[in-house]
Design a protein around this motif. Structure first.
Motif, mmCIF file in Angstrom:
data_model
loop_
_atom_site.group_PDB
_atom_site.id
_atom_site.type_symbol
_atom_site.label_atom_id
_atom_site.label_comp_id
_atom_site.label_asym_id
_atom_site.label_seq_id
_atom_site.Cartn_x
_atom_site.Cartn_y
_atom_site.Cartn_z
ATOM 1 N N ASN A 13 0.870 -1.175 0.000
ATOM 2 C CA ASN A 13 0.000 0.000 0.000
ATOM 3 C C ASN A 13 0.910 1.230 0.000
ATOM 4 O O ASN A 13 1.478 1.597 1.032
ATOM 5 C CB ASN A 13 -0.907 -0.015 1.227
ATOM 6 C CG ASN A 13 -1.898 1.126 1.210
ATOM 7 O OD1 ASN A 13 -1.545 2.264 0.948
ATOM 8 N ND2 ASN A 13 -3.146 0.798 1.490
ATOM 9 N N SER A 15 0.338 4.389 -0.230
ATOM 10 C CA SER A 15 -0.109 5.492 0.632
ATOM 11 C C SER A 15 0.344 5.287 2.072
ATOM 12 O O SER A 15 0.795 6.226 2.729
ATOM 13 C CB SER A 15 -1.630 5.633 0.595
ATOM 14 O OG SER A 15 -2.053 5.957 -0.690
ATOM 15 N N LYS A 16 0.233 4.044 2.558
ATOM 16 C CA LYS A 16 0.667 3.750 3.926
ATOM 17 C C LYS A 16 2.173 3.924 4.068
ATOM 18 O O LYS A 16 2.652 4.461 5.063
ATOM 19 C CB LYS A 16 0.253 2.336 4.324
ATOM 20 C CG LYS A 16 -1.245 2.171 4.507
ATOM 21 C CD LYS A 16 -1.588 0.747 4.869
ATOM 22 C CE LYS A 16 -3.088 0.548 5.010
ATOM 23 N NZ LYS A 16 -3.420 -0.847 5.342
ATOM 24 N N LEU A 19 2.944 7.647 4.166
ATOM 25 C CA LEU A 19 2.577 8.237 5.456
ATOM 26 C C LEU A 19 3.630 7.946 6.523
ATOM 27 O O LEU A 19 4.004 8.829 7.294
ATOM 28 C CB LEU A 19 1.217 7.716 5.924
ATOM 29 C CG LEU A 19 -0.001 8.362 5.289
ATOM 30 C CD1 LEU A 19 -1.264 7.595 5.686
ATOM 31 C CD2 LEU A 19 -0.112 9.816 5.709
ATOM 32 N N ILE A 20 4.097 6.708 6.556
ATOM 33 C CA ILE A 20 5.131 6.359 7.537
ATOM 34 C C ILE A 20 6.415 7.113 7.231
ATOM 35 O O ILE A 20 7.081 7.608 8.143
ATOM 36 C CB ILE A 20 5.360 4.835 7.573
ATOM 37 C CG1 ILE A 20 4.096 4.131 8.094
ATOM 38 C CG2 ILE A 20 6.561 4.486 8.446
ATOM 39 C CD1 ILE A 20 4.116 2.625 7.948
ATOM 40 N N CYS A 65 8.231 -0.776 11.179
ATOM 41 C CA CYS A 65 6.815 -1.130 11.312
ATOM 42 C C CYS A 65 6.652 -2.610 11.009
ATOM 43 O O CYS A 65 7.584 -3.277 10.575
ATOM 44 C CB CYS A 65 5.963 -0.284 10.370
ATOM 45 S SG CYS A 65 6.157 -0.672 8.613
ATOM 46 N N GLU A 69 1.335 -3.576 8.328
ATOM 47 C CA GLU A 69 0.945 -2.163 8.297
ATOM 48 C C GLU A 69 1.077 -1.535 6.910
ATOM 49 O O GLU A 69 0.539 -0.461 6.687
ATOM 50 C CB GLU A 69 1.801 -1.358 9.284
ATOM 51 C CG GLU A 69 1.569 -1.709 10.732
ATOM 52 C CD GLU A 69 2.469 -0.896 11.651
ATOM 53 O OE1 GLU A 69 2.433 0.339 11.561
ATOM 54 O OE2 GLU A 69 3.220 -1.515 12.427
ATOM 55 N N ILE A 70 1.817 -2.176 6.008
ATOM 56 C CA ILE A 70 2.083 -1.552 4.711
ATOM 57 C C ILE A 70 1.588 -2.383 3.534
ATOM 58 O O ILE A 70 2.015 -2.193 2.403
ATOM 59 C CB ILE A 70 3.581 -1.213 4.539
ATOM 60 C CG1 ILE A 70 4.460 -2.437 4.721
ATOM 61 C CG2 ILE A 70 3.984 -0.104 5.494
ATOM 62 C CD1 ILE A 70 5.941 -2.207 4.410
ATOM 63 N N ASN A 72 -1.983 -4.299 1.611
ATOM 64 C CA ASN A 72 -3.438 -4.416 1.519
ATOM 65 C C ASN A 72 -3.777 -5.880 1.678
ATOM 66 O O ASN A 72 -3.224 -6.718 0.969
ATOM 67 C CB ASN A 72 -3.940 -3.943 0.147
ATOM 68 C CG ASN A 72 -3.735 -2.472 -0.064
ATOM 69 O OD1 ASN A 72 -3.842 -1.676 0.844
ATOM 70 N ND2 ASN A 72 -3.418 -2.098 -1.292
#
Length: 75
Positions: A13, A15-16, A19-20, A65, A69-70, A72
């Motif tokens: 993902n 976007s994730k 963001l991180i 992380c 978390e990253i 889908n």
């Protein structure tokens, strides 16, 4: 094409990840260096939204992380 882990298809993902990166004030070049790949290779992985399990693990470690978390996860 997403990679398969235990029969499950997983995709990065972007976007994730972005963001991180923003939270950690990290550039694409810094992240690529921490992962051990070129910035172009990292961009290609993020844009295609697929990678090997090894690279996903290294990406998650560099971002401090969990891999879950990253990605889908489509049920």
């Amino acid at each position: 094409m997403p990679f398969a882990v235990g029969g499950e298809l997983m995709q990065i993902n972007k976007s994730k990840v972005m963001l991180i990166m923003a939270r950690r004030q990290m550039s694409m070049r810094e992240l690529a260096s921490n992962v051990g790949v070129s910035a172009n290779c990292l961009r290609a992985n993020l844009n295609s939204k697929s990678t090997t399990a090894k690279t996903l693990g290294r990406l998650a470690a560099a971002l401090e992380c969990d891999p879950a978390e990253i990605v889908n996860l489509d049920d």
